[in-house]
Write an enzyme that holds these catalytic residues in place. Sequence first.
Site, PDB file in Angstrom:
ATOM      1  N   SER A 246     -15.019   7.189   1.633  1.00  0.00           N
ATOM      2  CA  SER A 246     -13.900   6.221   1.539  1.00  0.00           C
ATOM      3  C   SER A 246     -13.756   5.507   2.800  1.00  0.00           C
ATOM      4  O   SER A 246     -14.645   4.795   3.423  1.00  0.00           O
ATOM      5  CB  SER A 246     -12.828   7.040   1.020  1.00  0.00           C
ATOM      6  N   ASP A 269     -18.419   6.659  -1.663  1.00  0.00           N
ATOM      7  CA  ASP A 269     -17.372   5.978  -2.174  1.00  0.00           C
ATOM      8  C   ASP A 269     -16.684   5.190  -1.026  1.00  0.00           C
ATOM      9  O   ASP A 269     -15.506   5.269  -0.982  1.00  0.00           O
ATOM     10  CB  ASP A 269     -16.321   7.029  -2.812  1.00  0.00           C
ATOM     11  N   HIS A 324     -12.658   9.197  -7.260  1.00  0.00           N
ATOM     12  CA  HIS A 324     -12.782   9.266  -5.768  1.00  0.00           C
ATOM     13  C   HIS A 324     -12.672  10.724  -5.137  1.00  0.00           C
ATOM     14  O   HIS A 324     -13.232  10.947  -4.172  1.00  0.00           O
ATOM     15  CB  HIS A 324     -11.535   8.460  -5.290  1.00  0.00           C
TER      16      HIS A 324
HETATM   17  C1  LIG Z   1       0.251   7.496  -2.922  1.00  0.00           C
HETATM   18  C2  LIG Z   1      -0.585   7.396  -1.935  1.00  0.00           C
HETATM   19  N1  LIG Z   1      -1.510   6.333  -1.635  1.00  0.00           N
HETATM   20  C3  LIG Z   1      -1.547   6.460  -0.284  1.00  0.00           C
HETATM   21  C4  LIG Z   1      -2.063   5.426   0.509  1.00  0.00           C
HETATM   22  C5  LIG Z   1      -2.785   6.381  -2.469  1.00  0.00           C
HETATM   23  C6  LIG Z   1      -3.486   7.796  -2.194  1.00  0.00           C
HETATM   24  N2  LIG Z   1      -4.849   8.269  -2.675  1.00  0.00           N
HETATM   25  C7  LIG Z   1      -5.260   8.680  -3.781  1.00  0.00           C
HETATM   26  C8  LIG Z   1      -5.007   9.957  -3.783  1.00  0.00           C
HETATM   27  C9  LIG Z   1      -5.354  11.075  -2.794  1.00  0.00           C
HETATM   28  C10 LIG Z   1      -4.907  12.066  -3.491  1.00  0.00           C
HETATM   29  C11 LIG Z   1      -4.632  13.615  -3.558  1.00  0.00           C
HETATM   30  C12 LIG Z   1      -5.051  14.281  -2.578  1.00  0.00           C
HETATM   31  C13 LIG Z   1      -4.865  15.787  -2.650  1.00  0.00           C
HETATM   32  C14 LIG Z   1      -4.195  16.048  -3.654  1.00  0.00           C
HETATM   33  C15 LIG Z   1      -4.071  17.677  -3.834  1.00  0.00           C
HETATM   34  F1  LIG Z   1      -3.128  17.968  -4.693  1.00  0.00           F
HETATM   35  F2  LIG Z   1      -5.105  18.160  -4.321  1.00  0.00           F
HETATM   36  F3  LIG Z   1      -3.512  17.972  -2.587  1.00  0.00           F
HETATM   37  C16 LIG Z   1      -3.814  15.362  -4.755  1.00  0.00           C
HETATM   38  C17 LIG Z   1      -4.025  13.917  -4.884  1.00  0.00           C
HETATM   39  C18 LIG Z   1      -3.776  11.076  -3.776  1.00  0.00           C
HETATM   40  C19 LIG Z   1      -5.592  11.152  -4.607  1.00  0.00           C
HETATM   41  C20 LIG Z   1      -5.944   7.483  -1.692  1.00  0.00           C
HETATM   42  O1  LIG Z   1      -5.517   7.099  -0.737  1.00  0.00           O
HETATM   43  C21 LIG Z   1      -7.307   7.583  -2.121  1.00  0.00           C
HETATM   44  N3  LIG Z   1      -7.974   7.204  -0.826  1.00  0.00           N
HETATM   45  C22 LIG Z   1      -8.466   8.212  -0.190  1.00  0.00           C
HETATM   46  S1  LIG Z   1      -8.171  10.093  -0.503  1.00  0.00           S
HETATM   47  C23 LIG Z   1      -8.950  10.910   0.951  1.00  0.00           C
HETATM   48  C24 LIG Z   1      -8.232  12.197   0.850  1.00  0.00           C
HETATM   49  C25 LIG Z   1      -7.159  12.470   0.945  1.00  0.00           C
HETATM   50  C26 LIG Z   1      -6.270  13.704   1.002  1.00  0.00           C
HETATM   51  C27 LIG Z   1      -7.141  14.624   0.690  1.00  0.00           C
HETATM   52  F4  LIG Z   1      -6.160  15.675   0.429  1.00  0.00           F
HETATM   53  C28 LIG Z   1      -8.311  14.500   0.112  1.00  0.00           C
HETATM   54  C29 LIG Z   1      -9.053  13.167   0.109  1.00  0.00           C
HETATM   55  N4  LIG Z   1      -9.170   8.095   1.083  1.00  0.00           N
HETATM   56  C30 LIG Z   1      -9.339   6.960   1.328  1.00  0.00           C
HETATM   57  O2  LIG Z   1     -10.092   6.721   2.597  1.00  0.00           O
HETATM   58  C31 LIG Z   1      -9.025   5.747   0.770  1.00  0.00           C
HETATM   59  C32 LIG Z   1      -8.199   6.203  -0.560  1.00  0.00           C
HETATM   60  C33 LIG Z   1      -7.747   4.631  -0.951  1.00  0.00           C
HETATM   61  C34 LIG Z   1      -8.248   3.774  -0.196  1.00  0.00           C
HETATM   62  C35 LIG Z   1      -8.920   4.197   0.926  1.00  0.00           C
END
Ligand SMILES: CCN(CC)CCN(C[C@]12C[C@](c3ccc(C(F)(F)F)cc3)(C1)C2)C(=O)Cn1c(SCc2ccc(F)cc2)nc(=O)c2c1C=CC2
Length: 406
Positions: A246, A269, A324
């Site tokens: 990402s 991704d 993702h």
């Molecule tokens: C509301 C929040 N809003 C914040 C800006 C968007 C939040 N979001 C979707 C999420 C990460 C999610 C997640 C994690 C972890 C649990 C758990 F419960 F398992 F811990 C649940 C749910 C919340 C799915 C993303 O940001 C997606 N994303 C990611 S996720 C990378 C990641 C982060 C934490 C982790 F533990 C594992 C992986 N990396 C990127 O580089 C980019 C994006 C979007 C664009 C660029």
Amino acid sequence: MGNRSSNHLGIPPPKGPSAVGCTDFMMDHTAQGSFFRLYYPCQETEKAEKPDWVPSREYFNGLADFMKINRTLSERIFNYLFGSFKIPAYLDAPFKSNGKCPVVIFSHGLGAFRTLYSAICAELASQGFIVASVEHRDQSASATYYFHEKTESEQARKSAPKTSASAQDNLVKEWMYYRTLQRGESEFPLRNTQVKQRADECILALDKLTQINSGRPVQNVLQTQFDWTTLENSMDLCRIAVMGHSFGGATAIEALCKEVKFKCGVALDAWMFPLDDEVFPRVKQPIFFINSEKFQWAGNIIRMRKLDSAVIQRKMITIRGTVHQSFPDFTFLTGNWIGKLMKLKGEIDPEVAIDLSNKATLAFLQRHLGLEKNFNQWNRLIDGEDDDLIPGTNALKENRLLSTHM
Ligand SMILES: CCN(CC)CCN(C[C@]12C[C@](c3ccc(C(F)(F)F)cc3)(C1)C2)C(=O)Cn1c(SCc2ccc(F)cc2)nc(=O)c2c1C=CC2
């Protein structure tokens, strides 16, 4: 895998011939120093134990901040859900390899940190790679820490008697948490600054590995049982790739542009938003885009296509039924319905998905690092030739006749 009981959750063990060791490295007492988790081929060992997947509870606090949920509540939930998982690698196990290992620098996504991609990094290490999973200090990680020496006044404030002033005592562990976008703040300047810092941190990690490989003494401020001198002459510094998920995928592209020692890149991704347009014509190395089915959108794909080239190999595949979160370790750690509810799982079995991603990655790395292994057996995956793969992308409405090879 189908016959396994559903409650057997955990990060899948690596499939390669080598056992995998892991250890942590922090270069100095500043937030500007390099901090990474190293995965490497190790000697089979019973006595070493497997490290905790999330090294300390501050990471869960940071994750709560990132997800905009209450810290106290979520810390209990995260501990209950994920507190007991182990990484499929042996902590500080002795390094062992016949011959020099190719090197991969891995960059985590927004809100993640260095330990969350162990299924990918451990698999590569089991196949003979040395992998440094960087922990970024650009405030894009959920949490990270560094040390700083206490100043005289801080020392004076401390109640403990002066006599205990050992080297450790005047060090303060400082936590840096995820920086949320302020109201009204435009996102691009922040993400563009961060992607440049992240690329520099990948290059710095490579510089530290180069120093370690040369046998020159290197300081590691973390107290680990790993003997870094055993890594002298262990790395093939002509065979280095950069990889990321990402935001980490964009970081990999920025790093390719800045450092020609990275011979190729794998973007899982990728989130292309943080990159300047002028980066695209300056990247000369092969890039492999491995996309999930649900995350991508036309604008993001169109930016990837700007990297398309008739002379430099640029490939793209999409894994059917993935989301993702199919790339970070969370996808293996919850049951099906929680996983699907929290978008941590897609329709496809997470182990099947990561296996396809890892094998396609290994085949691409063999091709562009010139490895003499048998990863070419998976070359067809690079072209998306598998029932669970789509060549190129599903995110554009174009018909197949017009779709380019990437
Ligand atoms: C509301 C929040 N809003 C914040 C800006 C968007 C939040 N979001 C979707 C999420 C990460 C999610 C997640 C994690 C972890 C649990 C758990 F419960 F398992 F811990 C649940 C749910 C919340 C799915 C993303 O940001 C997606 N994303 C990611 S996720 C990378 C990641 C982060 C934490 C982790 F533990 C594992 C992986 N990396 C990127 O580089 C980019 C994006 C979007 C664009 C660029």
